[in-house]
Design a protein around this motif. Structure first.
Motif, PDB file in Angstrom:
ATOM      1  N   ASP A  12      46.340  78.110 -23.693  1.00 59.42           N
ATOM      2  CA  ASP A  12      47.142  77.351 -22.376  1.00 59.42           C
ATOM      3  C   ASP A  12      48.395  78.399 -21.753  1.00 59.42           C
ATOM      4  N   THR A  13      48.248  79.699 -22.364  1.00 59.55           N
ATOM      5  CA  THR A  13      49.291  80.676 -21.947  1.00 59.55           C
ATOM      6  C   THR A  13      48.640  82.206 -21.887  1.00 59.55           C
ATOM      7  N   VAL A  14      49.161  82.919 -21.113  1.00 66.57           N
ATOM      8  CA  VAL A  14      48.817  84.227 -20.819  1.00 66.57           C
ATOM      9  C   VAL A  14      49.946  85.079 -20.493  1.00 66.57           C
ATOM     10  N   ALA A  15      50.107  86.270 -21.350  1.00 70.38           N
ATOM     11  CA  ALA A  15      51.209  87.022 -20.912  1.00 70.38           C
ATOM     12  C   ALA A  15      50.700  88.569 -20.626  1.00 70.38           C
ATOM     13  N   ALA A  16      51.625  89.174 -19.639  1.00 69.73           N
ATOM     14  CA  ALA A  16      51.235  90.354 -18.969  1.00 69.73           C
ATOM     15  C   ALA A  16      52.416  91.290 -19.035  1.00 69.73           C
ATOM     16  N   ALA A  17      52.182  92.512 -19.313  1.00 74.99           N
ATOM     17  CA  ALA A  17      53.032  93.496 -19.263  1.00 74.99           C
ATOM     18  C   ALA A  17      52.920  94.533 -18.356  1.00 74.99           C
ATOM     19  N   ALA A  18      53.873  95.152 -17.484  1.00 75.85           N
ATOM     20  CA  ALA A  18      53.847  96.119 -16.497  1.00 75.85           C
ATOM     21  C   ALA A  18      54.243  97.441 -17.229  1.00 75.85           C
ATOM     22  N   VAL A  19      53.748  98.511 -16.712  1.00 74.96           N
ATOM     23  CA  VAL A  19      54.310  99.829 -17.128  1.00 74.96           C
ATOM     24  C   VAL A  19      55.677 100.276 -17.357  1.00 74.96           C
ATOM     25  N   ASP A  20      56.389  99.473 -16.221  1.00 73.00           N
ATOM     26  CA  ASP A  20      58.030  99.691 -16.428  1.00 73.00           C
ATOM     27  C   ASP A  20      58.507  98.833 -17.444  1.00 73.00           C
ATOM     28  N   GLY A  21      57.891  97.987 -18.303  1.00 74.63           N
ATOM     29  CA  GLY A  21      58.338  97.172 -19.302  1.00 74.63           C
ATOM     30  C   GLY A  21      58.717  95.827 -19.012  1.00 74.63           C
ATOM     31  N   THR A  22      58.337  95.278 -17.773  1.00 72.79           N
ATOM     32  CA  THR A  22      58.749  94.021 -17.513  1.00 72.79           C
ATOM     33  C   THR A  22      57.497  93.210 -18.161  1.00 72.79           C
ATOM     34  N   VAL A  23      57.701  92.023 -18.702  1.00 76.18           N
ATOM     35  CA  VAL A  23      56.819  91.248 -19.317  1.00 76.18           C
ATOM     36  C   VAL A  23      56.821  89.689 -18.652  1.00 76.18           C
ATOM     37  N   TRP A  24      55.723  89.071 -18.309  1.00 81.69           N
ATOM     38  CA  TRP A  24      55.438  87.895 -17.441  1.00 81.69           C
ATOM     39  C   TRP A  24      54.654  86.842 -18.537  1.00 81.69           C
ATOM     40  N   VAL A  25      55.213  85.671 -18.708  1.00 81.02           N
ATOM     41  CA  VAL A  25      54.533  84.693 -19.343  1.00 81.02           C
ATOM     42  C   VAL A  25      54.230  83.411 -18.457  1.00 81.02           C
ATOM     43  N   LEU A  26      52.853  83.175 -18.289  1.00 85.80           N
ATOM     44  CA  LEU A  26      52.430  82.429 -17.135  1.00 85.80           C
ATOM     45  C   LEU A  26      51.623  81.181 -17.849  1.00 85.80           C
ATOM     46  N   ASP A  27      51.462  80.336 -17.186  1.00 83.64           N
ATOM     47  CA  ASP A  27      50.700  79.076 -17.700  1.00 83.64           C
ATOM     48  C   ASP A  27      49.194  79.112 -17.085  1.00 83.64           C
ATOM     49  N   LEU A  28      48.350  78.577 -17.983  1.00 77.26           N
ATOM     50  CA  LEU A  28      46.859  78.656 -17.439  1.00 77.26           C
ATOM     51  C   LEU A  28      46.572  77.049 -17.423  1.00 77.26           C
ATOM     52  N   PRO A  29      45.740  76.946 -16.233  1.00 79.63           N
ATOM     53  CA  PRO A  29      44.963  77.767 -15.687  1.00 79.63           C
ATOM     54  C   PRO A  29      45.491  78.319 -14.431  1.00 79.63           C
ATOM     55  N   ASP A  30      46.586  77.750 -13.601  1.00 81.47           N
ATOM     56  CA  ASP A  30      46.773  78.117 -12.585  1.00 81.47           C
ATOM     57  C   ASP A  30      47.786  79.365 -12.466  1.00 81.47           C
ATOM     58  N   LEU A  31      48.254  80.024 -13.656  1.00 84.08           N
ATOM     59  CA  LEU A  31      48.635  81.335 -13.399  1.00 84.08           C
ATOM     60  C   LEU A  31      50.149  81.104 -12.815  1.00 84.08           C
ATOM     61  N   GLY A  32      50.819  79.904 -13.313  1.00 86.40           N
ATOM     62  CA  GLY A  32      52.163  79.860 -12.890  1.00 86.40           C
ATOM     63  C   GLY A  32      53.315  80.426 -13.753  1.00 86.40           C
TER      64      GLY A  32
END
Length: 403
Positions: free
Chosen positions: A227-247
């Protein structure tokens, strides 16, 4: 371990270079670094159980198998399978012609899959050592995952997503809208991060589900659970998002420079990046669970776009003679210097054999084409700047700051 702090308050520090690979299972974390080592951690105790040395170059992929065995893949193209104890690999695969970008284990724990930047997927039967090779993509495989029923999903820099049977027979393929940089499986969803800053969710057959544009910088790492996805950018920012809507649930600024690796373990997010630290975060609140301090980095902010882009490079490289070499060589005096010629830095043999002089044009070409294509054999993580104005801003900044 720092005195006066409980183990639960510790981040994991032990690598001598950026952390580019993470895997987690229960209380165990397996990390891989530019320092050529993999470390198996006891996360609750914040201690290293084993240090594994095998690869000639960075450890670029890690996996923990259900029986407690471990797997590592390297920049050298080699795959190693390690027993639950011991200091030598018990099994190795057929070397890829390029770095190993991802590892995955089948649901029954009997087979290891290794995806290379040479476009091949290697299937290793752990009981027998039998190997099957499949040319899955025309170019670098950027992501690999296994569904609960054993089907295999890959994404490649040929802008294709493929779905394969457990025996690697092709079942379906679909076109991708941009350059992928990583893949994670979340139930029956396939989460993929892209160079255009988007996180996109697909069905296993390649049909686009929700997508979320998170940044104008490339996303370079992804991890997912049911139920969770995390994504990181090359500048070091990380987002934690809910599945399935990617909020978006949380946005995290780890402060460790570029984040090259992510892993989810229960209610914890782990980030690994340029300063060699593995940090722990609460998935529920986004708050840090450890107290590891960020490594110091030179700050040269003249308010320009180039300075903003430079922040993703500042932990690996210094700009002044006093800053010296770090995970990467100092860039002081870079323009007009032959590649791999700076004294005091351990360049790879491949770079030493190249005939290339760094100029604003060649640095721009490096970020246009990516290190693996432009400077093969480099230890630099794969990254690109797709916007020519960003490439120009970065080289203008370097010209001002490295004289």
């Amino acid at each position: 371990m720092a005195l006066g702090l409980s183990a639960e308050a510790q981040d994991l520090g032990g690598h001598g270079g950026p952390v580019g690979a993470l895997a987690a299972a229960g209380a165990l974390v397996l990390s891989g670094s530019f320092d050529t080592r993999a470390i198996l951690w006891d996360a609750p105790e914040a201690t290293a159980r084993r240090v594994l040395r095998f690869h000639d170059g960075a450890v670029t992929a890690t996996a923990i198998l259900p029986d407690g065995a471990l797997a590592t893949g390297g920049q050298d193209g080699r795959v190693a399978i390690w027993a639950a104890t011991g200091t030598e690999p018990r099994l190795t695969g057929t070397p890829h012609r390029a770095p190993v970008g991802a590892l995955a284990v089948t649901p029954d724990g009997g087979t290891l899959l290794a995806a290379g930047w040479d476009g091949q997927v290697q299937r290793i039967e752990l009981a027998t050592g039998a190997i099957t090779l499949d040319p899955a993509h025309r170019d670098r495989i950027a992501g690999l995952g296994v569904l609960a029923d054993g089907r295999i999903v890959t994404v490649g820099s040929d802008l294709r997503l493929t779905l394969r049977a457990p025996d690697l027979t092709l079942l379906a393929a679909a076109d991708l809208p941009d350059l992928p940089n990583g893949l994670a499986i979340a139930g029956e969803a396939v989460a993929v991060v892209f160079a255009d800053g988007a996180l996109r969710s697909f069905t296993p057959e390649g049909a686009l589900r929700p997508e979320r544009f998170l940044t104008d910088r490339p996303l370079v790492a992804v991890a997912a659970s049911a139920d969770t996805v995390a994504a990181a950018a090359v500048d070091g920012t990380v987002w934690v998002l809910d599945l399935p809507d990617l909020g978006v649930r949380h946005r995290i600024e780890p402060g460790q420079g570029p984040v090259w690796a992510l892993a989810l373990s229960g209610e914890t997010l782990l980030t690994g990046g340029a300063d060699g630290m593995i940090r722990r975060w609460s998935l529920a609140s986004g708050a840090p669970l450890g107290t590891g301090a960020a490594a110091p980095a030179e700050q040269f902010d003249d308010g320009s776009r180039g300075a903003e882009i430079w922040r993703a490079c500042a932990v690996c490289h210094s700009l002044t003679p006093e800053g010296g070499n770090r995970a990467g060589p100092s860039l002081h005096g870079i323009f007009g210097r032959r590649i791999a010629s700076l004294p005091g830095y351990d360049f790879s043999p491949a770079l030493r054999a190249m005939h290339l002089t760094w100029t604003p044009e060649t640095v721009a070409a490096l970020f246009e084409r990516g290190p693996e294509s432009y400077t093969p054999g480099s230890r630099m993580p794969e990254q690109r700047l797709s916007d020519p104005e960003d490439r120009r801003a970065l080289t203008d900044f370097l010209a001002r700051m490295t004289r």
